[in-house]
Write a protein that holds these residues in place. Structure first.
Motif, short mmCIF file in Angstrom:
data_model
loop_
_atom_site.label_atom_id
_atom_site.label_comp_id
_atom_site.label_asym_id
_atom_site.label_seq_id
_atom_site.Cartn_x
_atom_site.Cartn_y
_atom_site.Cartn_z
N ALA A 51 -59.93 19.29 46.22
CA ALA A 51 -59.54 19.49 44.83
C ALA A 51 -58.37 18.62 44.41
O ALA A 51 -58.18 18.38 43.22
CB ALA A 51 -59.18 20.96 44.60
N VAL A 52 -57.57 18.13 45.34
CA VAL A 52 -56.39 17.35 44.96
C VAL A 52 -56.49 15.91 45.45
O VAL A 52 -56.36 14.96 44.67
CB VAL A 52 -55.10 18.00 45.52
N PHE A 53 -56.76 15.74 46.75
CA PHE A 53 -56.66 14.39 47.29
C PHE A 53 -57.81 13.49 46.87
O PHE A 53 -57.61 12.30 46.64
CB PHE A 53 -56.55 14.44 48.82
N ILE A 54 -59.02 14.04 46.75
CA ILE A 54 -60.13 13.19 46.31
C ILE A 54 -59.90 12.72 44.87
O ILE A 54 -60.02 11.52 44.59
CB ILE A 54 -61.48 13.91 46.49
N PRO A 55 -59.54 13.63 43.91
CA PRO A 55 -59.24 13.12 42.57
C PRO A 55 -58.10 12.11 42.56
O PRO A 55 -58.19 11.08 41.88
CB PRO A 55 -58.86 14.39 41.79
N LEU A 56 -57.04 12.37 43.35
CA LEU A 56 -55.92 11.42 43.38
C LEU A 56 -56.39 10.06 43.90
O LEU A 56 -56.03 9.01 43.36
CB LEU A 56 -54.80 11.95 44.28
N ALA A 57 -57.21 10.08 44.96
CA ALA A 57 -57.70 8.82 45.52
C ALA A 57 -58.59 8.10 44.52
O ALA A 57 -58.57 6.87 44.43
CB ALA A 57 -58.46 9.09 46.82
N LEU A 58 -59.36 8.88 43.73
CA LEU A 58 -60.20 8.26 42.69
C LEU A 58 -59.33 7.62 41.62
O LEU A 58 -59.60 6.49 41.18
CB LEU A 58 -61.13 9.31 42.07
N VAL A 59 -58.26 8.33 41.20
CA VAL A 59 -57.32 7.76 40.23
C VAL A 59 -56.78 6.44 40.77
O VAL A 59 -56.71 5.42 40.07
CB VAL A 59 -56.18 8.76 39.94
N ASN A 60 -56.43 6.49 42.06
CA ASN A 60 -55.90 5.29 42.71
C ASN A 60 -56.88 4.12 42.60
O ASN A 60 -56.50 2.99 42.28
CB ASN A 60 -55.64 5.64 44.18
N ILE A 61 -58.16 4.42 42.85
CA ILE A 61 -59.18 3.36 42.79
C ILE A 61 -59.33 2.87 41.36
O ILE A 61 -59.40 1.66 41.11
CB ILE A 61 -60.53 3.90 43.31
N PHE A 62 -59.35 3.81 40.38
CA PHE A 62 -59.52 3.40 38.99
C PHE A 62 -58.35 2.51 38.56
O PHE A 62 -58.54 1.48 37.91
CB PHE A 62 -59.63 4.62 38.07
N VAL A 63 -57.12 2.90 38.95
CA VAL A 63 -55.96 2.09 38.57
C VAL A 63 -56.06 0.71 39.21
O VAL A 63 -55.83 -0.31 38.55
CB VAL A 63 -54.66 2.83 39.01
N SER A 64 -56.44 0.67 40.50
CA SER A 64 -56.55 -0.64 41.16
C SER A 64 -57.61 -1.48 40.49
O SER A 64 -57.42 -2.69 40.30
CB SER A 64 -56.92 -0.46 42.63
N GLY A 65 -58.74 -0.85 40.13
CA GLY A 65 -59.80 -1.59 39.46
C GLY A 65 -59.36 -2.09 38.10
O GLY A 65 -59.62 -3.24 37.72
N ALA A 66 -58.61 -1.23 37.36
CA ALA A 66 -58.15 -1.63 36.03
C ALA A 66 -57.19 -2.80 36.13
O ALA A 66 -57.22 -3.72 35.31
CB ALA A 66 -57.49 -0.45 35.33
N LEU A 67 -56.32 -2.80 37.16
CA LEU A 67 -55.38 -3.90 37.34
C LEU A 67 -56.10 -5.20 37.60
O LEU A 67 -55.63 -6.28 37.24
CB LEU A 67 -54.43 -3.60 38.50
N LEU A 68 -57.29 -5.10 38.24
CA LEU A 68 -58.04 -6.31 38.58
C LEU A 68 -58.66 -6.94 37.34
O LEU A 68 -58.81 -8.15 37.28
CB LEU A 68 -59.17 -5.95 39.54
N LEU A 69 -59.03 -6.09 36.37
CA LEU A 69 -59.82 -6.60 35.24
C LEU A 69 -59.01 -7.43 34.25
O LEU A 69 -57.86 -7.49 34.23
CB LEU A 69 -60.46 -5.42 34.49
#
Lengths: 311, 181
Positions: free
Chosen positions: A293-311
């Motif tokens: 409930a906490v770490f998977i959403p946080l890790a997903l946020v992490n991925i989305f932020v990293s992906g957004a930084l790439l674009l």
């Protein structure tokens, strides 16, 4: 496939790194224990010799047998865990172009090694045909299955800036900015997962004292020694990979690359090992809930932020 | 040589899946067989697919072992039990599939194009997946995610009407007065 050492040299260098790493884990553990809990032996010499003393004691202890165990599985488990740690260490580069093995799927190789840890621990707890080890085995099943997804997501985010699954490329891509700055959520998740995967300290649930030793409750002598060594080696592999993919690997001023790599690995290792003395043990139920409930959403946020930084 | 080690190893461990008398051992023999297949894939220059197969199977076999043990009321999984069912049908199906695969293997003219070692098969696969097949890949991904969330929602102990184990108790028809002491 890319650069590879000769088989003999590769095995020797990984074995050397593992031996040094395991000894360092034992020394850091003893030091942290003295600093945090107080008491014990204080002089440096004693801290350096104590691990060897423990090894000698365990080597002279008698092994234990249970009724109708799965003997091959029991014997295989520590070897499997140690082999997985060696596999994980082998794909960590120590310098530009210097790695035991740098397959283009190094990230997947490391993840597969981490995934197989649950097989090793389950086998270790299931094989003795004894109650507490078996409870420990099932507990690690719950723990490891919950850890796998946050682990993969946290690692995957580091592969995004590199646009490659090769660990060498992931380190190479951190020349300007380390991933720990770019993805501030990644390293804490990785460290938590690292402690959990090597069932150390606060997340030592399968081998915990509340299960009178859990999966290693029936281990004595060389069995226990092999298991402890393999577990410490796993910590070393996780620390080395963490230093490579989050802390910029060999990048750093003044000192040569491999020295930075060793220093960073030691730093991560110290944090991981000290967690055993600084943090309270966690209960399995809230931990599993927190993972999903906490770490998977946080890790997903992490991925989305990293992906957004790439674009 | 290495190929034959993995190939024979996979077949032997796959055979042992049916010869062992324990569910956990059967799951682990199956895992060993899959690892052999994954290694062969890596040798065929499909590194990514091979490694992902090995990575995925570790978790899946553990889940399978746990689920089988749960359903079989044999918590240790160490009690001996018979792992083979429906003998006649199984033998028939085995013979048919063996003959079929043998015919395919002996008659089909397989392409013989060794992959250039310079080609990065992982990157090629990525371009393939994220090029023309992007839509398929993304759709499958979203469908799988929805399945996972649905499965977790169904299996969760906390439901809309309270915890699952409370809900499974038959509610009483009348509220009985508490007897005063």
């Amino acid at each position: 496939m890319r650069a590879y050492l000769e088989p003999g040299a590769a095995v020797a260098s990984v074995a050397f790194a593992m031996a040094i790493g395991v000894y360092v884990v034992a020394v850091i553990d003893g030091t942290a224990s003295r600093l945090v809990a107080g008491g014990g032996r204080s002089d440096l010499g004693a801290l350096l010799v104590d691990p060897l003393r423990t090894v000698a004691v365990l080597l002279t202890q008698r092994r234990r047998r249970t009724e109708r165990p799965d003997a091959p599985g029991w014997a295989l488990a520590p070897g499997l865990l140690g082999g997985l740690a060696a596999t994980g260490l082998a794909v960590v580069p120590v310098g530009p172009g210097a790695a035991v093995a740098d397959p283009s799927t190094g990230f997947v190789v490391f993840s597969a090694a981490i995934a197989f840890v649950m097989i090793a621990v389950f086998l270790h707890g299931w094989s003795p045909n004894s109650l507490f080890p078996m409870i420990g085995a099932y507990r690690y099943g719950a723990q490891a299955l919950s850890l796998q997804i946050p682990f993969l997501l946290a690692m995957l985010a580091t592969a995004l800036p590199a646009e490659s699954l090769a660990v060498m490329d992931i380190v190479e891509a951190q020349a300007d900015l380390w991933n720990v700055v770019r993805q501030p959520l990644g390293l804490p998740i990785y460290l938590m997962v690292g402690v959990g995967v090597s069932f150390w300290g606060p997340l030592n649930l399968p081998d915990g004292a509340d299960l009178v030793g859990g999966t290693s409750a029936e281990d004595a002598g060389t069995d226990r020694l092999a298991w402890e060594i393999a577990r410490a080696a796993m910590l070393v592999a996780i620390a080395a990979m963490g230093a490579a993919v989050f802390l910029g690997g060999w990048w750093g001023p003044l000192l040569p690359g491999p020295v930075w790599m060793v220093l960073k690995t030691m730093g991560v290792l110290a944090v991981l090992v000290a967690s055993r003395h600084l943090l309270a043990r966690v209960r399995i139920e809230p931990f599993v809930v927190a993972c999903w409930a906490v770490f998977i959403p946080l890790a997903l946020v992490n991925i989305f932020v990293s992906g957004a930084l790439l674009l | 040589m290495l190929f034959w080690c993995f190939a024979v190893g996979s077949v032997v461990t796959a055979y042992l899946v049916f010869r062992t008398d324990s569910m956990v051992r059967a799951a682990f023999w199956l895992l060993a067989s899959f690892v052999g297949v994954g290694a062969i894939l890596v040798m065929l220059a499909a590194e990514f697919l091979g490694m992902v197969l090995i990575l995925m199977m570790a978790g899946e076999m553990l889940i399978m072992a746990v689920v089988m043990v749960m359903y079989m009321m044999n918590p240790a999984g160490l009690n001996p039990m018979f792992m083979v069912h429906q003998h006649r049908f199984a033998v028939g199906a085995g013979v048919v599939s063996f003959v079929g695969l043998s015919v395919v293997a002996l008659t089909v003219d397989f392409p013989d194009q060794p992959v250039d070692p310079a080609i990065d098969a992982t990157a090629e696969l990525g371009f393939e997946l994220l090029g023309d097949s992007m839509l398929v890949f993304q759709t499958a991904g979203v469908a799988l995610l929805a399945t996972m969330i649905g499965a977790i929602a169904l299996a969760s102990r906390n439901g809309r009407f309270g915890t699952a184990d409370e809900g499974s108790q038959e509610p009483s028809l009348e509220i009985e007065e508490l007897e005063s002491p």
